[in-house]
Design an enzyme around this catalytic site. Sequence first.
Site, PDB file in Angstrom:
ATOM      1  N   GLY A   1     -23.885  18.720  54.332  1.00 26.28           N
ATOM      2  CA  GLY A   1     -24.298  18.648  55.729  1.00 26.28           C
ATOM      3  C   GLY A   1     -23.358  19.390  56.649  1.00 26.28           C
ATOM      4  O   GLY A   1     -22.292  19.863  56.267  1.00 26.28           O
TER       5      GLY A   1
ATOM      6  N   GLY B   1     -21.934  19.098  60.700  1.00 26.14           N
ATOM      7  CA  GLY B   1     -21.905  18.293  61.921  1.00 26.14           C
ATOM      8  C   GLY B   1     -21.132  19.005  62.996  1.00 26.14           C
ATOM      9  O   GLY B   1     -20.800  20.183  62.856  1.00 26.14           O
ATOM     10  N   GLY B   2     -20.853  18.292  64.058  1.00 26.22           N
ATOM     11  CA  GLY B   2     -20.101  18.872  65.161  1.00 26.22           C
ATOM     12  C   GLY B   2     -18.738  19.353  64.687  1.00 26.22           C
ATOM     13  O   GLY B   2     -18.162  20.279  65.234  1.00 26.22           O
TER      14      GLY B   2
ATOM     15  N   VAL C   1     -19.534  19.616  55.598  1.00 26.00           N
ATOM     16  CA  VAL C   1     -19.147  18.469  54.794  1.00 26.00           C
ATOM     17  C   VAL C   1     -19.572  18.703  53.349  1.00 26.00           C
ATOM     18  O   VAL C   1     -20.712  19.104  53.085  1.00 26.00           O
ATOM     19  CB  VAL C   1     -19.788  17.169  55.324  1.00 26.00           C
ATOM     20  CG1 VAL C   1     -19.257  15.967  54.554  1.00 26.00           C
ATOM     21  CG2 VAL C   1     -19.512  17.001  56.806  1.00 26.00           C
TER      22      VAL C   1
ATOM     23  N   LYS D   1     -14.312  17.247  54.734  1.00 25.54           N
ATOM     24  CA  LYS D   1     -14.770  17.881  55.968  1.00 25.54           C
ATOM     25  C   LYS D   1     -13.946  19.129  56.220  1.00 25.54           C
ATOM     26  O   LYS D   1     -12.724  19.069  56.298  1.00 25.54           O
ATOM     27  CB  LYS D   1     -14.606  16.917  57.148  1.00 25.54           C
ATOM     28  CG  LYS D   1     -15.530  15.730  57.046  1.00 25.54           C
ATOM     29  CD  LYS D   1     -15.660  15.057  58.376  1.00 25.54           C
ATOM     30  CE  LYS D   1     -16.754  14.002  58.330  1.00 25.54           C
ATOM     31  NZ  LYS D   1     -17.025  13.453  59.645  1.00 25.54           N
TER      32      LYS D   1
ATOM     33  N   ASP E   1     -18.190   9.386  70.550  1.00 26.19           N
ATOM     34  CA  ASP E   1     -19.385  10.049  70.031  1.00 26.19           C
ATOM     35  C   ASP E   1     -20.129   9.105  69.087  1.00 26.19           C
ATOM     36  O   ASP E   1     -20.435   9.453  67.952  1.00 26.19           O
ATOM     37  CB  ASP E   1     -18.984  11.344  69.324  1.00 26.19           C
ATOM     38  CG  ASP E   1     -20.180  12.271  69.089  1.00 26.19           C
ATOM     39  OD1 ASP E   1     -21.254  12.022  69.693  1.00 26.19           O
ATOM     40  OD2 ASP E   1     -20.045  13.224  68.307  1.00 26.19           O
TER      41      ASP E   1
END
Length: 741
Positions: A473, A475-476, A480, A494, A590
Amino acid sequence: MSITPWHYHSQTQLLLPLLLIALAAATRLVVLGAAAEKQGQPITLPGCPDKCGDISLPFPFGLAAMPGCFLEGFEVSCNDSFDPPRAFLAYPGLSQSVTRYSYIYSGAANITGRVRDMNITVVVAPFELIGVSSAKGEVQVYGAVASVCSTNADNFVKTRQATYLVDTLSINGEGPSPFLLSMTRNVLVGIGWDVDAMVSSSIGGKVGNSYFLTCESDLRGNLHDATNGSCSRRGCCQPSFPEAAPLDRFSVNVDGPYNNTLWETNPCSYAMVVESSWYNFSTPDLYGDELQRKILPRGVPYVLDFAIRSGSCPPEGQPSPVCASADSYCANATRGPGFVCKCLPHYEGNPYITGGCKDIDECEHPDLYPCSGTCINKPGGYDCPCQRGEKGDGKTGTCADKFPLLLTVVVGAIGGISFISIVTLVILLRKEKIKMREFYEKNGGPTLQKAKIIKLFKKEELKPILKSRNFIGKGGFGEVYKGRLLDIGLVAVKKPISGSVLENNQFANEVIIQSQVIHKNIVRLIGCCLEVDIPMLVYEFLSRGSLDDILHNNNVAPLDLDVRLHIAAEVADALAYMHSKAHTRILHGDVKPANILLDDDFMPKISDFGISRLIVRDRQHTNTVIGDRSYMDPEYLRSGLLTEKSDVYSFGVVILELISRQQATHLDGSGLVDNFLAAHKENRVAALFDNAFTRPRDLELLGNLAGIAIQCLEDDVNQRPSMVEVAERILAIYQSHITLI
Ligand SMILES: *[C@@H]1O[C@H](CO)[C@@H](O)[C@H](O)[C@H]1NC(C)=O
Ligand SMILES: *[C@@H]1O[C@H](CO)[C@@H](O)[C@H](O)[C@H]1NC(C)=O
Ligand SMILES: *[C@@H]1O[C@H](CO)[C@@H](O)[C@H](O)[C@H]1NC(C)=O
Ligand SMILES: *[C@@H]1O[C@H](CO)[C@@H](O)[C@H](O)[C@H]1NC(C)=O
Ligand SMILES: *[C@@H]1O[C@H](CO)[C@@H](O)[C@H](O)[C@H]1NC(C)=O
Ligand SMILES: *[C@@H]1O[C@H](CO)[C@@H](O)[C@H](O)[C@H]1NC(C)=O
Ligand SMILES: *[C@@H]1O[C@H](CO)[C@@H](O)[C@H](O)[C@H]1NC(C)=O
């Protein structure tokens, strides 16, 4: 000033040098082993020194400088530059560290303020020995005291600015070291007007397997509630350790007070792990440096258990080569792997050396070994025949020459009672042993002991994971990857794709703070890799992915209501914990379903605290808004000031998604939040509930949750409940729901 992702409540005040100063005035330090290992008897192998300064070093302990004089793991270094010389455990990697946070806090008296100019220093030191008992399998060491103090009280009152020092103690070891915290001989003590003291650990270094012992004490400003000698949550709290899995590392934290008016009177708050009999609370300890006067110059004494961790006892009947004394036996360690040696009953001394266990002359200790007849010592026991003309048993004090029948009955009864007690005791002991073993197995045992709480990975170690087939994935934060690491298992790595390295050591500071956050609902940071441009972070891997995927992926069956409630309750609890418990109050900033991950059992864990946000900060400065706008507190968007209430708002949106299974979008006027608020005004929120639920009871429950969400979404920040309140209310709903099922 730039926005920091964490804000801090104000804590304490008063000028106080934090060093552990002043000589012991009123301490009762009973040194281990002083009595058991008597003068004259050898306690070491032949030719080996048996002392460092005043401290006896019975084998298996021995001077590190003398190979062959100690068993591996029990080496002691003796520093002759002190008078008298001082002894330190020299097992490689075994140390205690004191982390000192020094920061300037500024804020109005009644709100959460800001922190700037934070310096963190970590002092790592070996354990200094106070005493060793080879017979009991214990060592007594000095430990540091965690404290929170303010260093410029006067200035604080005028300018609302203060510098705080927070000491955090942690015990680090490269396992399997021989030493574990003794659960029976120590207590946690918290001292202060309004103090939170905490011991935390991840058991055996096992990810997600955390251990907490906390205590709170609150005087509510009324000093008369505090009583000398009584540590009962009024100025002092003192829980004992529950029997649990062994702790080979732990940290001690302290926090408080929260009531700003106490700044005037509360000098410092303290937390310490200390030998249970050592500390006696007295009310002057709540002021000035009284407590520091009591603390020995090098800290406070506490007890570690030791055992030979590798290997086990030989089969029944065979002698153990380690338990060298003829009159000794081998016993499994009470906590953790391995074994210890003990002298047989009626013997005392050092079971680890030849001839170490000596017969006890019971006749010299009539208090311990009663005898009303003639006492005769013999190896491994004693005889106590009654005087001539008398009958009975001198040991039980029943020598008598009359009423032989009554005597028989009495002796029989006593015998019967003792027999029953012994049998009961044996059963209880065995049950406890099995239970402890089960706990130990369940908790993963020693296999993961080698891992430190935070591991620094080499680039090569992570390289195999960073392949496109492992990509799971984006993300911000960046990309990952899922992978498997030896000794650790599945992890999520990450890898930031852009950004820049932070100035000075802010990243390291953040890692230190994060590594001390251990909560079952917070994704655990296992380690990081610093050998690359932007640090890569290694987290525990959670099998079911994010709540976002699960709620909005049509291929996944809708979650049951109790699962959703449970998720809401656990996430609220974790956020409340982050906002109010840890001494460094961490805001998330967040909160959204994509940052709530679920494990096999649908236990939620919040990811992306702190560090990730720091790394992307650079980009945020240039354009993008921090966090996801669909979940973002409008007040934060207006003022740019992130507060605890911003997380409350975002959590409100998460609740809406949980009950509606609709995704929040950031469209002014027609998003999920606006729809709900409009429906709430018109009293028709039920129309927006997930249509998987139709039972009236479920709808009522969803209505209650929606009510909480609506409050979290209040425009006026002050109208929003705190995360602690939200957590309590959801927990109450959850509990009433599950008792109805
Ligand atoms: C002994 O202690 C002194 C003072 O702390 C230190 O400078 C020295 O390095 C120590 N010596 C050894 C051998 O550890
Ligand atoms: C942090 O360290 C810097 C440099 O040593 C010093 O100037 C500053 O006063 C320190 N800040 C605090 C809050 O201790
Ligand atoms: C804090 O106090 C000030 C006045 O001292 C007041 O204007 C403000 O509303 C208070 N804020 C909160 C959050 O209570
Ligand atoms: C804070 O402490 C003062 C006394 O020191 C007390 O009067 C006040 O009620 C306390 N405030 C809170 C919110 O507990
Ligand atoms: C507790 O004992 C100290 C002396 O050790 C005394 O000064 C103090 O007043 C006592 N406090 C109470 C509440 O009795
Ligand atoms: C602790 O202090 C109290 C009051 O000063 C005293 O009564 C008690 O005996 C002390 N306990 C111990 C174990 O010293
Ligand atoms: C001691 O531990 C070993 C395994 O380490 C086990 O096989 C044995 O049964 C244990 N003995 C007792 C008395 O519990």
